[in-house]
Design an enzyme around this catalytic site. Structure first.
Site, PDB file in Angstrom:
ATOM      1  CG  ASP A 214      -1.866   1.160   1.377  1.00  0.00           C
ATOM      2  OD1 ASP A 214      -1.802   2.367   0.448  1.00  0.00           O
ATOM      3  OD2 ASP A 214      -2.922   0.945   2.132  1.00  0.00           O
ATOM      4  CG  HIS A 232      -3.569  11.157 -13.157  1.00  0.00           C
ATOM      5  ND1 HIS A 232      -4.258  11.032 -14.537  1.00  0.00           N
ATOM      6  CD2 HIS A 232      -3.794   9.893 -12.719  1.00  0.00           C
ATOM      7  CE1 HIS A 232      -4.583  10.159 -14.879  1.00  0.00           C
ATOM      8  NE2 HIS A 232      -4.009   9.311 -13.780  1.00  0.00           N
TER       9      HIS A 232
END
Length: 333
Positions: A214, A232
């Site tokens: 993660d 983004h």
């Protein structure tokens, strides 16, 4: 939708196999088109020629007839092209995204984080974790994009990776970008970090390995960290967490002075406003809308990128605007 139809019928591959300009009658004969629909094929091809996916040329042995040829755009859509773009066409025109986009006005009137949540009740990444077809669609698109952009980066920005001993490709999916890098730099050790369900069945090689994890919790140490089309997807607060973890990774690796983060993403407005730049700007604006619809992030201009970098504790950055709508950004601790 017309382009997707052409891909589903196999038109680019049929024309490519023909080896010369292919007349309409030859194209009809080679395609699985019902006899009652053959007269409509001209209308489809007329639009796709106008859009630049195919071109017309006189047939050598019959100057009264014209045949269809591929263009650089349709070459990217061939089945045997390692940089195929057709998975992207499949993704953006899949019913899951069509339904999401159709719900945009509803979303503007509620407090959901994005229209995808309005339709499916959960973020797209959570949805993909338990819907195999969606996960496959996203991973195929990321993999094909990585094949294309990986080759472009190594032509235009190869020096960015020279001198590195190790690199972590964060959210690197199935590893096509990393494979392109290690093929060019066999002595570079590369790790692809992504969610466990993404990398579960992937096999590494001598200098490439896959790691489930993660990026919001930790990034493995390396000389450089690569973030391709990742930031983004996220708002500023989450991007700051990712970037701080990347900075810690290159610092822990003992590269406080020489380490860097490599970002491949869009820099809005980073053009000179000629005709081609207008097309690039349009692409950037459309991608920004897609981020609004399916994600919680956005496309950023240089001022917004700089704020992210400095807020995360970096000291400097360099933008290489050499990848069409995207740029390669080097960020230094």
């Amino acid at each position: 939708m017309s382009l997707r139809c052409a891909l589903q019928l196999g038109i680019p591959d049929v024309i490519n196999s023909h080896g010369k300009p292919m007349t309409l009658s030859e194209l009809v004969a080679a395609l699985p088109v019902h006899p009652t629909k053959t007269h409509h094929l001209y209308r489809l091809m007329r639009l796709l020629v106008h859009l630049g996916f195919f071109a017309m040329q006189k047939v050598a042995d019959n100057h009264f007839q014209e045949g269809y040829l591929l263009t650089p755009a349709s070459l990217l859509l061939l089945q045997d092209n390692p940089s195929i773009s057709r998975p992207f066409v499949d993704l953006v025109l899949d019913p899951i995204l069509i339904e999401t986009n159709n719900c945009m006005s509803t979303w503007f009137q509620n407090d959901d984080p994005n229209p995808f949540v309005t339709v499916f009740g959960e973020p797209i990444w959570e949805h993909a974790s338990h819907e195999a077809s969606v996960n496959h669609l996203i991973n195929r698109t990321k993999a094909s994009d990585s094949s294309l952009i990986g080759r472009a980066v190594l032509v235009k920005c190869k020096g960015v990776f020279q001198g590195l001993n190790s690199l972590v490709d964060v959210a690197g999916g199935t590893g096509n970008m990393a494979k392109a890098i290690v093929d060019a730099f066999p002595d570079l050790k590369c790790t692809v970090l992504d969610l466990p369900h993404v990398v579960a069945d992937l096999q590494g090689s001598k200098n490439l390995n896959f790691l489930g994890g993660d990026m919001f919790k930790a990034v493995p140490p390396a000389d450089a960290i690569l973030l391709k089309w990742t930031l983004h997807d996220w708002p500023d607060e989450e991007c700051a967490k990712i970037l701080k973890n990347c900075k810690e990774a290159i610092t822990r690796n003992g590269k406080q002075q020489g380490g860097k983060v490599i970002i491949i993403d869009m820099v809005m407005g980073n053009q000179t406003w000629d005709s081609d730049d207008d097309k690039i700007t349009e692409a950037q604006l459309l991608f920004d809308m897609e981020m609004m619809v399916c994600g919680i992030g956005k496309e950023r201009n240089e001022k917004e990128w700089a704020k992210l970098f400095f807020d995360a504790g970096f000291s400097n950055y360099k933008i290489n605007p050499v990848l069409g709508p995207r740029a390669l950004i080097e960020v230094y601790p």
